[in-house]
Structure formats: C-alpha cells, structure tokens
Design a protein around this motif. Structure first.
Motif, PDB file in Angstrom:
ATOM      1  N   GLY A   8       0.665  -1.186  -0.266  1.00 36.54           N
ATOM      2  CA  GLY A   8      -0.220   0.028  -0.139  1.00 36.54           C
ATOM      3  C   GLY A   8       0.961   1.124   0.101  1.00 36.54           C
ATOM      4  N   LYS A   9       0.332   2.137  -0.663  1.00 35.09           N
ATOM      5  CA  LYS A   9       1.076   3.557  -0.583  1.00 35.09           C
ATOM      6  C   LYS A   9      -0.008   4.625  -0.245  1.00 35.09           C
ATOM      7  CE  LYS A   9       5.094   2.677  -3.374  1.00 35.09           C
ATOM      8  NZ  LYS A   9       6.274   3.262  -4.243  1.00 35.09           N
ATOM      9  N   HIS A  29       2.552  -5.661  -7.846  1.00 36.63           N
ATOM     10  CA  HIS A  29       3.409  -5.780  -8.898  1.00 36.63           C
ATOM     11  C   HIS A  29       4.199  -7.053  -9.218  1.00 36.63           C
ATOM     12  CE1 HIS A  29       7.277  -6.223  -6.154  1.00 36.63           C
ATOM     13  NE2 HIS A  29       6.474  -5.941  -5.067  1.00 36.63           N
ATOM     14  N   LEU A  30       4.857  -7.008 -10.315  1.00 43.51           N
ATOM     15  CA  LEU A  30       5.498  -7.982 -10.792  1.00 43.51           C
ATOM     16  C   LEU A  30       7.210  -7.409 -11.038  1.00 43.51           C
ATOM     17  CD1 LEU A  30       3.336  -9.787 -13.640  1.00 43.51           C
ATOM     18  CD2 LEU A  30       4.173 -10.657 -11.323  1.00 43.51           C
ATOM     19  N   MET A  31       7.845  -8.146 -10.418  1.00 47.43           N
ATOM     20  CA  MET A  31       9.583  -7.587 -10.498  1.00 47.43           C
ATOM     21  C   MET A  31       9.480  -6.193 -10.186  1.00 47.43           C
ATOM     22  SD  MET A  31      10.467 -10.196 -13.518  1.00 47.43           S
ATOM     23  CE  MET A  31      12.155  -9.719 -12.961  1.00 47.43           C
ATOM     24  N   PHE A  32       8.673  -5.546  -9.396  1.00 47.40           N
ATOM     25  CA  PHE A  32       9.138  -4.184  -8.966  1.00 47.40           C
ATOM     26  C   PHE A  32       8.754  -3.062 -10.217  1.00 47.40           C
ATOM     27  CE2 PHE A  32      11.074  -6.328  -5.735  1.00 47.40           C
ATOM     28  CZ  PHE A  32      10.559  -5.942  -4.512  1.00 47.40           C
ATOM     29  N   LEU A  33       8.580  -3.554 -11.301  1.00 46.85           N
ATOM     30  CA  LEU A  33       8.355  -2.852 -12.529  1.00 46.85           C
ATOM     31  C   LEU A  33       7.093  -2.602 -13.126  1.00 46.85           C
ATOM     32  CD1 LEU A  33       9.829  -1.430 -14.838  1.00 46.85           C
ATOM     33  CD2 LEU A  33       9.979  -3.394 -16.092  1.00 46.85           C
ATOM     34  N   PHE A  34       6.295  -3.628 -13.230  1.00 42.55           N
ATOM     35  CA  PHE A  34       4.930  -3.869 -13.679  1.00 42.55           C
ATOM     36  C   PHE A  34       3.842  -3.910 -12.446  1.00 42.55           C
ATOM     37  CE2 PHE A  34       7.366  -5.862 -17.029  1.00 42.55           C
ATOM     38  CZ  PHE A  34       7.056  -4.969 -17.931  1.00 42.55           C
ATOM     39  N   ARG A  35       3.032  -2.758 -12.556  1.00 41.81           N
ATOM     40  CA  ARG A  35       2.223  -2.498 -11.277  1.00 41.81           C
ATOM     41  C   ARG A  35       0.717  -2.193 -11.841  1.00 41.81           C
ATOM     42  NH1 ARG A  35       4.335   1.253  -6.628  1.00 41.81           N
ATOM     43  NH2 ARG A  35       5.972  -0.368  -6.978  1.00 41.81           N
ATOM     44  N   GLN A  77       1.970   3.493 -12.862  1.00 44.56           N
ATOM     45  CA  GLN A  77       1.885   2.833 -11.537  1.00 44.56           C
ATOM     46  C   GLN A  77       0.266   1.938 -11.567  1.00 44.56           C
ATOM     47  OE1 GLN A  77       2.787   5.672  -8.948  1.00 44.56           O
ATOM     48  NE2 GLN A  77       4.902   5.193  -8.848  1.00 44.56           N
ATOM     49  N   ARG A  78      -0.431   2.700 -12.232  1.00 47.93           N
ATOM     50  CA  ARG A  78      -2.029   2.377 -12.222  1.00 47.93           C
ATOM     51  C   ARG A  78      -2.063   1.142 -13.034  1.00 47.93           C
ATOM     52  NH1 ARG A  78      -5.371   7.416 -13.097  1.00 47.93           N
ATOM     53  NH2 ARG A  78      -7.127   5.889 -12.870  1.00 47.93           N
ATOM     54  N   PHE A  79      -1.479   1.034 -14.463  1.00 51.46           N
ATOM     55  CA  PHE A  79      -2.148   0.344 -15.563  1.00 51.46           C
ATOM     56  C   PHE A  79      -0.638  -0.822 -16.094  1.00 51.46           C
ATOM     57  CE2 PHE A  79      -4.951   3.825 -16.023  1.00 51.46           C
ATOM     58  CZ  PHE A  79      -6.012   3.367 -15.403  1.00 51.46           C
ATOM     59  N   SER A  80       0.127  -0.563 -15.769  1.00 50.38           N
ATOM     60  CA  SER A  80       1.563  -0.997 -16.535  1.00 50.38           C
ATOM     61  C   SER A  80       1.506  -2.577 -16.473  1.00 50.38           C
ATOM     62  CB  SER A  80       2.782  -0.508 -15.899  1.00 50.38           C
ATOM     63  OG  SER A  80       2.904  -1.147 -14.451  1.00 50.38           O
ATOM     64  N   ILE A  81       0.894  -3.381 -15.499  1.00 50.21           N
ATOM     65  CA  ILE A  81       0.837  -4.620 -15.384  1.00 50.21           C
ATOM     66  C   ILE A  81       0.105  -5.236 -16.754  1.00 50.21           C
ATOM     67  CG2 ILE A  81      -1.321  -5.147 -14.263  1.00 50.21           C
ATOM     68  CD1 ILE A  81       0.620  -7.298 -12.579  1.00 50.21           C
ATOM     69  N   TRP A  82      -0.900  -4.607 -17.151  1.00 53.16           N
ATOM     70  CA  TRP A  82      -1.692  -4.612 -18.400  1.00 53.16           C
ATOM     71  C   TRP A  82      -0.864  -4.946 -19.908  1.00 53.16           C
ATOM     72  CZ3 TRP A  82      -5.299  -7.557 -16.518  1.00 53.16           C
ATOM     73  CH2 TRP A  82      -5.926  -7.381 -15.424  1.00 53.16           C
TER      74      TRP A  82
END
Length: 102
Positions: A8-9, A29-35, A77-82
């Motif tokens: 959480g932030k 997150h995945l590997m601190f990059l995709f979130r 930070q909101r959508f990069s995992i997609w």
C-alpha cells in the motif's frame, strides 16, 4: 529474487496549515516494474496536540477540499501490468499472421 508482491502507498496534499488530504491505495507488482493500483480511499489528516488524527472522506468531499484536483498515482503505476498480457497477445497475433503469409 522477488518475482511478485503487493502493498500500500499514499499520496497527500496539504490544503490548510492543519489539514492534509491523503489518498491511500493498494497495489500488486511483478518484479517491481509492472504494477496495478486499486482500492483507493481518501482521508483527512488533522494536526492536533497529540499528533495527526485521520478520518475517512468521501470522494466528493475530497475533491471539494482539493479544488477539483485528483490525487492519483501516475498511469504507469496504475496500469503497467496490463502491458504484459497485451504484449503477449500482440506477439501471438503477429506470429500467426506471419505463418499465414508464408
């Protein structure tokens, strides 16, 4: 190596000398990059003699206190995992098109 995680932030903006609007959110997150960020909530932090006191705020109340400004994490930070599943789907589609053309 940590492959995935969650936490959480918060983001905050001071609206008066004694008041701060705080928006908290959860993320995965995945590997601190995709979130991906989710589960947003606002709080009003008020400075008092014993420290900061927090109370929940509705979205409408927070927007009014912030003058219509939204406190949100940036788009990465909101959508990069997609980007991962979309990238994989595009790669598969291009691979299929390449095999159809030959």
């Amino acid at each position: 190596m940590i492959f995935f995680g969650w936490g959480g932030k918060s983001l905050s903006k001071q609206v008066s000398p004694q008041h701060v609007v705080v928006r908290t959110y959860r993320y995965f997150h995945l590997m601190f990059l995709f979130r991906v960020a989710f589960k947003y909530s606002y709080q009003l932090a008020t400075a008092g003699p014993q420290g900061w006191m927090h109370r929940p705020m509705s979205d409408e109340e927070a927007l009014q206190a912030l003058g219509g400004e939204h406190l949100s994490p940036n788009w990465w930070q909101r959508f990069s995992i997609w980007i991962l599943p979309v990238g994989i789907a595009v790669a598969i589609a291009l691979g299929n098109l390449a095999t159809l053309g030959s």
